[in-house]
Motif scaffolding. Structure first.
Motif, PDB file in Angstrom:
ATOM      1  N   GLY A 155       0.637  -1.324  -0.046  1.00 46.02           N
ATOM      2  CA  GLY A 155      -0.073   0.019   0.027  1.00 46.02           C
ATOM      3  C   GLY A 155       0.701   1.067  -0.133  1.00 46.02           C
ATOM      4  N   ALA A 156       1.961   1.341  -0.619  1.00 50.31           N
ATOM      5  CA  ALA A 156       2.573   2.431  -0.773  1.00 50.31           C
ATOM      6  C   ALA A 156       2.886   3.065  -2.207  1.00 50.31           C
ATOM      7  CB  ALA A 156       4.273   2.259  -0.282  1.00 50.31           C
ATOM      8  N   ASP A 157       1.632   3.035  -2.752  1.00 54.69           N
ATOM      9  CA  ASP A 157       1.702   3.582  -4.179  1.00 54.69           C
ATOM     10  C   ASP A 157       1.338   4.987  -4.428  1.00 54.69           C
ATOM     11  OD1 ASP A 157       2.057   0.756  -5.059  1.00 54.69           O
ATOM     12  OD2 ASP A 157      -0.202   0.467  -5.147  1.00 54.69           O
ATOM     13  N   THR A 158       1.058   5.602  -3.185  1.00 57.62           N
ATOM     14  CA  THR A 158       0.879   7.215  -3.289  1.00 57.62           C
ATOM     15  C   THR A 158       1.795   7.983  -2.253  1.00 57.62           C
ATOM     16  OG1 THR A 158      -0.790   6.794  -1.250  1.00 57.62           O
ATOM     17  CG2 THR A 158      -1.599   6.705  -3.645  1.00 57.62           C
ATOM     18  N   PRO A 159       1.853   8.876  -2.141  1.00 57.94           N
ATOM     19  CA  PRO A 159       2.814   9.723  -1.415  1.00 57.94           C
ATOM     20  C   PRO A 159       1.999   9.383   0.275  1.00 57.94           C
ATOM     21  CG  PRO A 159       2.398  10.989  -3.436  1.00 57.94           C
ATOM     22  CD  PRO A 159       1.396   9.881  -3.433  1.00 57.94           C
ATOM     23  N   LYS A 160       0.949   9.469   0.253  1.00 55.82           N
ATOM     24  CA  LYS A 160       0.514   9.150   1.480  1.00 55.82           C
ATOM     25  C   LYS A 160       0.692   7.974   2.265  1.00 55.82           C
ATOM     26  CE  LYS A 160      -4.094   8.913   4.153  1.00 55.82           C
ATOM     27  NZ  LYS A 160      -5.472   9.100   3.999  1.00 55.82           N
ATOM     28  N   ASP A 161       0.716   6.891   1.160  1.00 55.77           N
ATOM     29  CA  ASP A 161       1.332   5.361   1.649  1.00 55.77           C
ATOM     30  C   ASP A 161       2.607   5.780   2.146  1.00 55.77           C
ATOM     31  OD1 ASP A 161      -1.312   4.637   1.619  1.00 55.77           O
ATOM     32  OD2 ASP A 161      -1.143   3.897  -0.453  1.00 55.77           O
ATOM     33  N   LEU A 162       3.462   6.163   1.455  1.00 54.89           N
ATOM     34  CA  LEU A 162       4.728   6.369   1.552  1.00 54.89           C
ATOM     35  C   LEU A 162       5.308   7.170   2.989  1.00 54.89           C
ATOM     36  CD1 LEU A 162       7.799   6.186   0.521  1.00 54.89           C
ATOM     37  CD2 LEU A 162       7.693   8.004  -0.751  1.00 54.89           C
ATOM     38  N   THR A 163       4.440   8.211   3.086  1.00 50.53           N
ATOM     39  CA  THR A 163       4.549   8.728   4.466  1.00 50.53           C
ATOM     40  C   THR A 163       4.212   8.126   5.519  1.00 50.53           C
ATOM     41  OG1 THR A 163       4.043  10.921   3.402  1.00 50.53           O
ATOM     42  CG2 THR A 163       3.911  10.768   5.670  1.00 50.53           C
ATOM     43  N   ALA A 164       3.189   7.317   5.569  1.00 54.66           N
ATOM     44  CA  ALA A 164       2.909   6.201   6.540  1.00 54.66           C
ATOM     45  C   ALA A 164       4.020   5.031   6.761  1.00 54.66           C
ATOM     46  CB  ALA A 164       1.567   5.499   6.103  1.00 54.66           C
ATOM     47  N   ARG A 165       4.659   4.770   5.412  1.00 52.27           N
ATOM     48  CA  ARG A 165       5.721   3.852   5.524  1.00 52.27           C
ATOM     49  C   ARG A 165       6.699   4.254   6.322  1.00 52.27           C
ATOM     50  NH1 ARG A 165       7.653   1.336   0.113  1.00 52.27           N
ATOM     51  NH2 ARG A 165       5.585   0.688   0.060  1.00 52.27           N
ATOM     52  N   VAL A 166       7.120   5.504   5.919  1.00 48.96           N
ATOM     53  CA  VAL A 166       8.305   6.233   6.844  1.00 48.96           C
ATOM     54  C   VAL A 166       8.052   6.269   8.506  1.00 48.96           C
ATOM     55  CG1 VAL A 166       9.539   8.413   7.242  1.00 48.96           C
ATOM     56  CG2 VAL A 166       9.037   7.461   4.957  1.00 48.96           C
ATOM     57  N   LYS A 167       6.759   6.593   8.811  1.00 48.92           N
ATOM     58  CA  LYS A 167       6.562   6.544  10.202  1.00 48.92           C
ATOM     59  C   LYS A 167       6.683   5.089  10.674  1.00 48.92           C
ATOM     60  CE  LYS A 167       2.576   8.649  11.265  1.00 48.92           C
ATOM     61  NZ  LYS A 167       1.233   8.965  11.438  1.00 48.92           N
ATOM     62  N   ILE A 168       6.219   4.260   9.871  1.00 47.25           N
ATOM     63  CA  ILE A 168       6.466   2.733  10.491  1.00 47.25           C
ATOM     64  C   ILE A 168       7.993   2.454  10.676  1.00 47.25           C
ATOM     65  CG2 ILE A 168       6.292   0.220   9.758  1.00 47.25           C
ATOM     66  CD1 ILE A 168       3.578   1.072   8.319  1.00 47.25           C
ATOM     67  N   ILE A 169       8.862   2.812   9.822  1.00 50.84           N
ATOM     68  CA  ILE A 169      10.220   2.746  10.012  1.00 50.84           C
ATOM     69  C   ILE A 169      10.709   3.499  11.109  1.00 50.84           C
ATOM     70  CG2 ILE A 169      12.403   3.321   8.926  1.00 50.84           C
ATOM     71  CD1 ILE A 169      11.377   2.817   6.102  1.00 50.84           C
ATOM     72  N   GLU A 170      10.078   4.666  11.266  1.00 47.90           N
ATOM     73  CA  GLU A 170      10.677   5.426  12.526  1.00 47.90           C
ATOM     74  C   GLU A 170      10.228   4.888  13.789  1.00 47.90           C
ATOM     75  OE1 GLU A 170       9.355   9.976  14.419  1.00 47.90           O
ATOM     76  OE2 GLU A 170       8.690   9.411  12.517  1.00 47.90           O
TER      77      GLU A 170
END
Length: 432
Positions: free
Chosen positions: A197-212
């Motif tokens: 679910g990282a096909d949009t900038p919003k999903d990418l932001t959520a993924r960065v938060k998960i890594i954090e």
């Protein structure tokens, strides 16, 4: 028309928009109940859409039960799961007493156990995403990890789940063309995503938060500092600026933990020192009390023994019966009167007893002064008590030795023989 109405109703129930509408309506109702703190009713209202049911569209008996949330639109799927996770967190925060009142002891313990042990993660993956952990929405993963991080004492399962999720996706696809084309087709149900679910900038932001969350919270809780540093450096999702920020934050967290451990060690050391000081003070007070009581008992005992010893020594030397008969006569041959004889004996006894009594009193006074000085010195130097006790024991041991007593007895006997010889010579000369 009458025959078409049931068919139209069945077609509407089977249409892909039905789960979405059901989830939308249920979400609005449950969120309203949650905001008014009616937690049991909010949880009950969510159960129909997160519980798998048999699909009536399939005539076969081998059809797999599917929950309405699994086939709903992505937006409402994310909203429902986030509300469900938030609701579970609020239920656990109630505590045992309040949870027992609202849900019953058995049900509240079951919910709290699922949250703290991480079983809720399995439930969400199996019910909402048909067991495909890599297809779970990023926002849902973040909220699940936060829930377990908040309420679970061990983060091993959280680390394992996040590792599985983070390793299940590739590079982010920011091309929105295919996505817009898929969204324009309303006749097909929303498929489960093969990526995370990282096909949009919003999903990418959520993924960065998960890594954090994974590198700055979960791994440090498991003391995986080196692993967190390596994961940040090798991450293909983070840019160089974010990597630098994450590494600095991680180093700050590590230093803060080390300082906290050092403070804890210092506090424990201070507590141990305070306890030891209290023990030493109690022991010193006990020793001072014992030292103050022991010299008084020893001094009293020693004075009594010396007085008795002087009386015993005066008896055989002061009143001999056989040899003292010669001095009972005067030079003219007349016997001495009993008054003069008894008077001379009393004078001799008083002359010997009074110096000995003064000597005993002086010794007792000296001992009292000595022990008073010892007590004052002990308060400043506890080791002086040991030296004083050794000194007193040495004196007592010396007085208890047989040869010392014999020597004192010989000196006293020699002096007494000289006195007797002098008196005998005087009697002989007077008689002649």
């Amino acid at each position: 028309m009458a025959n078409g109405s049931p068919m139209s109703s069945q077609a509407q129930a089977r249409s892909p928009s039905s789960p979405t509408k059901l989830c939308s309506k249920t979400y609005k109702n449950a969120s309203q109940l949650y905001l008014t703190r009616r937690l049991p009713e909010a949880l009950d209202s969510l159960q129909p859409i997160i519980t798998p049911v048999q699909d009536d569209t399939n005539n076969g008996d081998n059809s797999t039960p599917v929950a309405p949330i699994a086939t709903a639109a992505g937006t409402w799927r994310i909203k429902v799961w986030n509300l469900y996770i938030t609701l579970l967190s609020a239920i656990v925060d109630l505590g045992a007493e309040e949870g027992k009142k609202q849900f019953g002891q058995k049900e509240w313990k079951s919910i709290a156990s699922q949250v703290r042990e991480g079983a809720i993660w399995d439930n969400v993956v199996e019910v909402g995403y048909q067991g495909r952990e890599g297809s779970v929405d990023a926002e849902v993963v973040y909220n699940l990890a936060t829930l377990v991080l908040t309420h679970s004492s061990s983060q091993s399962l959280n680390q394992q789940r996040l590792e599985t999720y983070l390793s299940s996706y590739g590079q982010p696809n920011l091309d929105l063309t295919d996505r817009l084309q898929d969204g324009s087709i309303d006749s097909q149900p929303p498929p489960l995503r093969t990526t995370s679910g990282a096909d949009t900038p919003k999903d990418l932001t959520a993924r960065v938060k998960i890594i954090e969350l994974f590198t700055l919270h979960v791994l440090p809780r498991n003391d995986e500092w080196e692993y967190a540093t390596e994961f940040i450096n090798l991450s293909e999702v983070l840019d160089e600026e974010r990597k630098e920020i994450f590494l600095q934050t991680l180093e700050g967290l590590r230093e803060e933990k080390e300082r906290g451990e050092m403070r804890a060690v210092e506090l424990q050391r201070a507590k141990d020192a305070e306890l030891e000081r209290q023990r030493d003070e109690e022991r010193r007070e006990a020793e001072e009390a014992a030292a103050a009581a022991k010299p008084q008992a020893n001094g009293h005992k020693r004075n009594t023994s010396e007085t008795d010893y002087g009386i015993e020594k005066s008896r055989p030397q002061g009143s001999p019966k056989g040899k003292g008969a010669k001095s009972d006569k005067l030079p003219n041959g007349k016997p001495r009167t009993s008054l003069s004889s008894s008077g001379s004996k009393n004078v001799k006894k008083q002359d010997k007893v009074e110096p000995r009594g003064r000597q005993t009193q002086a010794v007792a006074t000296a001992l009292r002064n000595l022990f008073r000085h010892i007590i004052q010195a002990v308060s400043g130097n506890p080791m002086s008590l040991v030296r004083t006790l050794l000194f007193v024991v040495g004196i007592l041991m010396a007085m208890s030795r047989q040869d010392v007593r014999e020597r004192v007895r010989r000196v006293t006997g020699g002096a007494w023989q000289k006195v007797k010889s002098t008196v005998g010579m005087g009697v002989k000369v007077s008689y002649i």
